[in-house]
Scaffold this active site. Structure first.
Site, PDB file in Angstrom:
ATOM      1  N   CYS A  29       2.492   3.504   5.661  1.00  0.00           N
ATOM      2  CA  CYS A  29       1.691   4.210   4.568  1.00  0.00           C
ATOM      3  C   CYS A  29       2.268   4.566   3.600  1.00  0.00           C
ATOM      4  O   CYS A  29       2.878   5.136   3.064  1.00  0.00           O
ATOM      5  CB  CYS A  29       0.498   5.025   5.452  1.00  0.00           C
ATOM      6  N   CYS A  32       3.174   7.926   3.129  1.00  0.00           N
ATOM      7  CA  CYS A  32       3.039   9.242   3.770  1.00  0.00           C
ATOM      8  C   CYS A  32       4.289   9.061   3.728  1.00  0.00           C
ATOM      9  O   CYS A  32       5.177   9.741   3.743  1.00  0.00           O
ATOM     10  CB  CYS A  32       2.655   8.241   5.247  1.00  0.00           C
TER      11      CYS A  32
END
Length: 101
Positions: A29, A32
């Site tokens: 991600c 992230c």
């Protein structure tokens, strides 16, 4: 202190006392990964704060316990109980405010 959590038992031990910021993320991600840099910067300002990183795909027990459906998700725990949740990429001032409140 930023600590990568690898087991449900370790999480329960570290999350049960005081205020803990939990970052639920995925290695694939993009937001992230950016949040990881924000947390590292936050740790420099608040080195005594407990920040736990939970890999969404590797820690299903924790993800299910807190009903996390997406990442990144930030959980603020006090004495093991969720008191606040933020979804998506967060900026340092918002996270600092959570820990200092």
């Amino acid at each position: 202190m930023i600590k990568e959590i690898t087991s449900f038992e370790e999480f329960n031990e570290l999350a049960k006392e005081g205020k803990v910021l939990v970052d639920v993320y995925s290695k694939t991600c993009g937001p992230c990964k950016m949040l990881g840099f924000v947390l590292a910067d936050l740790e420099k300002d608040l080195p005594e704060s407990a920040i736990l990183k939970i890999d969404f795909d590797q820690n299903k027990e924790i993800v299910e316990k807190y009903d996390v459906a997406s990442y990144p998700t930030i959980l603020l725990l006090e004495n093991g109980e969720e008191v606040q949740r933020l979804k998506g990429l967060q900026q340092k001032p918002a996270l600092k405010k959570l820990l200092e409140a």
